[in-house]
Design an enzyme around this catalytic site. Structure first.
Site, short mmCIF file in Angstrom:
data_model
loop_
_atom_site.label_atom_id
_atom_site.label_comp_id
_atom_site.label_asym_id
_atom_site.label_seq_id
_atom_site.Cartn_x
_atom_site.Cartn_y
_atom_site.Cartn_z
N LYS A 1 0.82 -1.20 0.00
CA LYS A 1 0.00 0.00 0.00
C LYS A 1 0.86 1.26 0.00
CE LYS A 1 -3.93 -2.13 2.26
NZ LYS A 1 -4.48 -2.37 3.58
N GLU A 2 2.12 1.11 0.32
CA GLU A 2 2.99 2.30 0.34
C GLU A 2 3.89 2.30 -0.91
OE1 GLU A 2 4.35 3.63 4.22
OE2 GLU A 2 3.20 2.00 5.10
#
Lengths: 230, 875
Positions: free
Chosen positions: A36-37
């Site tokens: 997600k990053e």
């Protein structure tokens, strides 16, 4: 997930809400690999960095072995350690400048201490240097509902039963400008946060008046970075 | 050789050992110091951590920053130590590694405990704050039953004693009290307060207990500090390492000293051996250098090991170049085993007379060569070769053979001949060449002396001289002899000879060569003749060139001549140069064209008249050169005086330019003798004609120039000078008078009533008047005067050196002459005229030409005004 501010993280014990990273250096691994990053890996990052000849030269001047994961982490951590925000009005007050805080704020500070917030939110960073169970006095998650793994906190790292719902006590420096609050960003306002904290950690219903005063004090914790207010 | 190698190896080993000694260290000093420092700090930090825990436990510290900081430092140190452990030796440091692992485990568990400690401490702190407050509120509430109040008092006491005296019984007691409270039923809000109190009491029970046990676990009373054991282990290990390495070092130094001692010993011994070897080598070198032959040696691998000086010289290589070089490189054609030089393994002595050796510069020479093997333990270990350069000997033999061959060929083929005589000058040999060139049989000569051969043209004196030369055993050259052949032709022979001596210097006879030079003799004669002709021609050529130059010069001079007279005298001078032996006269045709007059002459003219009519000359009559060489056969002009004997030879050359005859050049030659210089030759005639042409051209030019000049300065009507000429002359005269302080006069006059005359009789009559006046003026002026027609009927006379009186007097005479002038037009009298005159004198009346003219003009005007026909002086 509510990403903890990197400001003043140099004073913190472990990193992340669940303290899964022992040091700032370890913390960097997380975002690099998290889908997600950055969702990346070191080979990819080194490839991108090595494409900039100037950066390669300058990097070499500091780290003779060149661009390597441990060197990148060291460089970022060194940068993060410089991200301190001293000289908040509260700092000035503590240094002896009695005029740095307003009467309300001073009252707020006294309430902050009186209610016992200061038991956990202490030290240079007003917190951030210990882990505590969310819901010492009253089960927070039971009242709130929701059962996602992230709510288990430090248990996710250690697997020990007593670590369920244990999170890092966040630093309150700059708290007024780093909303939303709590580990999952579920709390929008400081007032709500203060109320919730009183209810679950202290088992007290802080009066509306006191909440306002405490929040005023919390605003005095907003510091400066490189001489500019945040 | 092997001893040297041993020495080198020994030294290398010693050096290597020394290097090892320097580098022998159980662990690097800097690293050791760092490890010690880290260990010491570890200990210190752990003490600080423990102190912070105790302080927190007793409420002396209110934040966890110290804990966090010291823990971070401890972790960092532990990491550093882990890094150092990597450089520890693999062997003997196991204890350290184990301790290190224990350390990091201890640290991890300590960290975990501290985390728990912090949380419990925070909870405890708050509960201790809220608990008394809550219990206070309940106790003072009247609705709380007394029994409960009593129990609450007990609980308060028990809780407050927990941190001070936390025995198990106390915990149990407090726990019972708390449990008892759970059963109490109170009305709201007291029940909530009670629940709240119970929670805090429960917190205190749990966390106080945990704090106490954690404190004991984190800061055990008797346990050493973090890293203390590791430090001890490390120190022990390090000491043993140091001891061990010191012992190693001692051993290494010992070995090194022994090696160095051995090296020095070997070196000294080697030096001694080398000196002996050098001595014997020098002896060998001297010995072989003394030999006249080249010597070199080579070893089993075919490499040169020794050369003597003679070999160096012959091969052209330096000794240091040859040593170590392979033998085939300089004795290419002596391939070992196949040629003179034996190959490795051969133990035979080899000889060769024609081995080819190569010098440094690549040239090859023939050598006779002997190679002897040097045998050791039955095998050849090397060879010694001696050699001599036999190239020159070979070449000499070959040259002799070639020379004899050449001589044989020469003497048979050549037209020259070779001869030899014994000590009594008798021919012992005569080559066939004499027969092919002179026809004489060579056999005829054998046994005879030269003077017994029928030569012609040699006087007794000649023979005596030749014999004297031979007796003196001297060489002779170019002895010219003549001999008649069978057909009676004379052959010229030339003979060279030189005495022959044997090696002891004894005279053995003569030998030499002869040659027929008859044709040469003839050719030389012809050449002499040709040379003489050539010389003559050259001289002629030179003379002609000189003449041409003189003519060219004459032409130049004549062109520069201003008058005929000047030209005549120049011509005279040049003719003298061109014809120094002849007499020349230049005749010019008079303007009347009826006689010729001599204007220039040189030399002695004996015959020609100085004045004669053109028709008396054949040249003028025919218009071409007339030559009289012989009075008996040639025509003689009548201007040649007939008095006296035979006329001299002469040339008459007419001077003709632009088809107009100008005169004649007469050339008289001395004649009389056979001498060429006295006769008329073609050259002289040509020269005279060219000269005459030049003269004619020049004279014509001068005449033309004169005419042109006259035309440009004269007035055509009156024949007087024109006004321009007057002005030029006056300027000149003025300058002259200025310079010399002289004087001159200007007389200006005009015809009285000329206009009336013109109108009455017409222009024709006017011209007659002017022409007549001009005549009178010309008759009255002196040679130095300049008379001019100034314009219309106006005239001016410039009188140089004339005074005022003279000028007036002469003006008066002119006036009278004009009055007496009789003028006729078509036979009819025109009547008399008169003139008026004005006189001005320099410097008396004016000092410039213009002013002078003006002054004269003014005087003339006055004369007119005064009644005309008079002379007036400038006033």
């Amino acid at each position: 997930m509510n990403a903890p501010s990197v400001f003043n993280s140099g004073y913190s014990v472990r990193q992340f809400w669940d303290g899964r990273a022992s040091t700032l250096e370890d913390q960097i691994e997380g975002p690099v690999h998290n889908q997600k990053e950055l969702g990346s890996d070191w080979a990819q990052i080194i490839g991108k960095l090595a494409a900039d000849p100037q950066l390669v030269t300058e990097f070499k001047a500091v780290y003779p072995e060149g661009i390597r994961p441990e060197n990148i982490k060291d460089a970022i951590a060194a940068f993060e350690r410089t991200l301190v925000t001293p000289n908040s009005r509260f700092d000035r007050y503590l240094k002896g400048n009695r005029d740095a805080l307003s009467a309300d704020e001073i009252k707020g500070y006294q309430l902050f201490r009186g209610y016992g917030c200061v038991s956990c939110h202490q030290g240079v960073n007003v917190g951030g240097n210990l882990f505590a169970k969310l819901g010492v006095m009253r089960d927070y998650f039971k009242e709130r509902g929701g059962n996602v793994p992230a709510n288990l906190g430090r248990y996710n790292v250690t697997g020990r039963e007593e670590h369920k719902h244990v999170f890092k006590v966040p630093s309150l420096r700059n708290v007024a400008v780093t909303g939303p609050y709590f580990h999952d960003g579920s709390v929008e306002t400081l007032e709500e946060a203060v109320l919730l904290m009183g209810r679950h950690q202290l088992d007290v219903a802080i009066s509306q008046q006191d909440v306002v005063l405490i929040v005023k004090f919390l605003h005095a914790l907003t510091g400066q970075h490189r001489g500019k207010p945040l | 050789m092997s001893r040297t190698r041993r020495l080198v190896i020994g030294l290398a080993v010693a050096g290597l050992l020394l290097l090892v000694i320097v580098n022998v260290r159980s662990i690097e000093t800097g690293q050791h110091t760092r490890i010690r420092e880290t260990l010491s700090e570890l200990r210190q930090m752990d003490a600080e951590l423990n102190a912070a825990v105790i302080k927190l436990r007793h409420g002396l510290l209110h934040n966890y920053d110290t804990l966090v900081h010291t823990l971070n430092v401890l972790k960092q140190h532990a990491r550093e130590l882990g890094g150092h452990s990597a450089v520890l030796p693999a062997r003997g440091a196991d204890d350290i590694r184990q301790d290190l692992a224990t350390l990091s485990q201890t640290l991890a568990s300590k960290e975990e405990m501290i985390e728990e400690f912090k949380f419990s401490n925070s909870v405890l702190k708050n509960s201790f704050q809220y608990f008394p407050r809550t219990i206070d509120a309940l106790v003072h509430n009247p609705q709380v039953p007394p029994a409960l109040r009593q129990r609450l008092h007990f609980l308060l006491n028990g809780i407050l004693l927990l941190p001070v005296e936390g025995t198990a019984e106390r915990y149990e007691q407090v726990a019972e009290l708390v449990n008892a409270l759970r059963n109490e039923q109170l009305s709201e809000p007291l029940q909530t307060r009670l629940d709240h109190l119970i929670k805090h009491a429960q917190n205190i029970l749990v966390h106080q207990g945990r704090i106490d046990s954690l404190t004991r676990a984190i800061v055990p009373a008797d346990a050493p500090l973090l890293g203390q054991r590791l430090e001890q282990t490390y120190n022990k290990w390090h000491e043993s390492q140091v001891r061990e390495s010191n012992f190693q070092r001692f051993l290494l130094v010992l070995v090194a000293i022994i090696l160095i001692y051995y090296a020095i010993y070997s070196f000294v011994q080697l030096r001694g051996n080398a000196r002996e070897l050098a001595e014997s080598h020098r002896f060998l070198q001297t010995l072989t250098d003394a030999l006249g032959e080249g010597v070199y040696t080579f070893d089993a691998s075919g490499r040169c090991t020794f050369v003597n000086r003679e070999a160096e010289r012959m091969l052209g290589w330096k000794r240091e170049d040859l040593i170590g070089r392979e033998i085939p490189e300089f004795s290419r054609l002596c391939i070992p085993g196949r040629d003179a030089s034996p190959g490795p393994g051969s133990s035979e002595t080899v000889r060769s007379d024609s081995c080819m050796l190569t010098r440094k510069d690549g040239t090859v020479f023939t050598a006779s060569l002997v190679t002897v093997p040097f045998i050791e333990h039955g095998t050849a270990r090397g060879w010694v070769t001696t050699f001599q350069d036999v190239t020159e000997k070979r070449l000499a033999e070959q040259a002799l053979k070639e020379s004899e061959e050449r001589f044989r060929t020469l003497s048979t083929l050549s037209s020259d001949w070779y001869w030899e005589q014994d000590e009594n000058f008798r021919f012992t040999a005569m080559s066939g060449g004499i027969q092919s060139s002179t026809g004489a049989d060579p056999r005829e000569y054998i046994g005879k002396t030269r003077w017994e051969i029928p030569y012609v043209g040699m006087s007794d004196a000649d023979w005596r001289q030749h014999k004297a030369t031979l007796e003196a055993h001297l060489p002779f050259r170019d002895l010219i002899l003549q001999r008649l052949d069978g057909e009676g032709r004379i052959h010229y022979l030339t003979v060279n000879g030189q005495p022959v001596f044997d090696e002891q210097g004894n005279y053995k006879g003569y030998r030499g060569a002869g040659k027929d030079i008859t044709e040469q003799q003839h050719a030389q004669e012809a050449l002499r003749m040709a040379n003489r002709n050539m010389e003559h021609l050259l001289k002629e050529q030179e003379k002609r060139a000189h003449h041409l130059a003189t003519l060219s010069e004459l032409s130049h001079v004549l062109q520069s001549c201003l008058s005929s007279e000047e030209a005549y005298s120049s011509i005279a001078k040049f003719c003298q140069r061109l014809f120094p032996q002849e007499a020349v006269a230049l005749y010019v045709l008079a303007p009347s064209r009826n006689f010729l007059q001599s204007v220039a002459a040189w030399g002695n003219i004996t015959r020609s008249e100085s004045l004669f009519a053109p028709e008396t000359c054949w040249a003028l009559r025919r218009g071409q050169v007339h030559q009289m060489q012989n009075p008996h056969s040639d025509l003689v002009c009548t201007h040649i005086s007939s008095s006296g004997a035979t006329p001299q030879p002469y040339l008459c050359i007419p001077l003709i330019a632009q088809s107009e005859t100008l005169g004649l050049v007469y050339l008289e030659f001395p004649g009389g003798t056979q001498e060429e210089s006295t006769r008329i030759t073609e050259n002289k005639r040509q020269l005279a004609v060219t000269m005459a042409e030049q003269i004619a051209l020049a004279l014509a030019n001068i005449n033309l120039r004169d005419t042109l000049r006259q035309q440009s300065i004269r007035d055509s009507l009156t024949g007087l000078f024109n006004r321009r000429y007057l002005e030029e002359s006056m300027q000149r005269e003025l300058a002259r008078a200025h310079r010399k302080g002289g004087m001159f006069a200007v007389v200006m006059f005009d015809v009285d009533h000329f206009k009336r005359f013109n109108d009455t009789f017409g222009h024709e009559a006017g011209d007659i008047v002017l022409r007549g006046l001009g005549r009178i003026i010309r008759a009255h002026v002196r040679e130095s005067d300049i008379a001019c027609r100034y314009g219309g009927e106006e005239f001016v006379i410039l009188m140089p050196d004339a005074s005022l009186d003279t000028a007036v007097e002469r003006g008066e005479k002119l006036r009278q002459a004009a009055q007496e002038l009789e003028l006729l037009q078509d036979g009819q009298a025109l009547g008399s005229i008169s003139i008026s005159l004005g006189v001005a004198v320099f410097p008396q009346h004016a000092d410039s030409t213009d002013k002078l003219i003006q002054a004269a003009d003014a005087a003339l005007y006055r004369a007119k005004r005064a009644g005309r026909n008079r002379v007036e002086i400038s006033g």
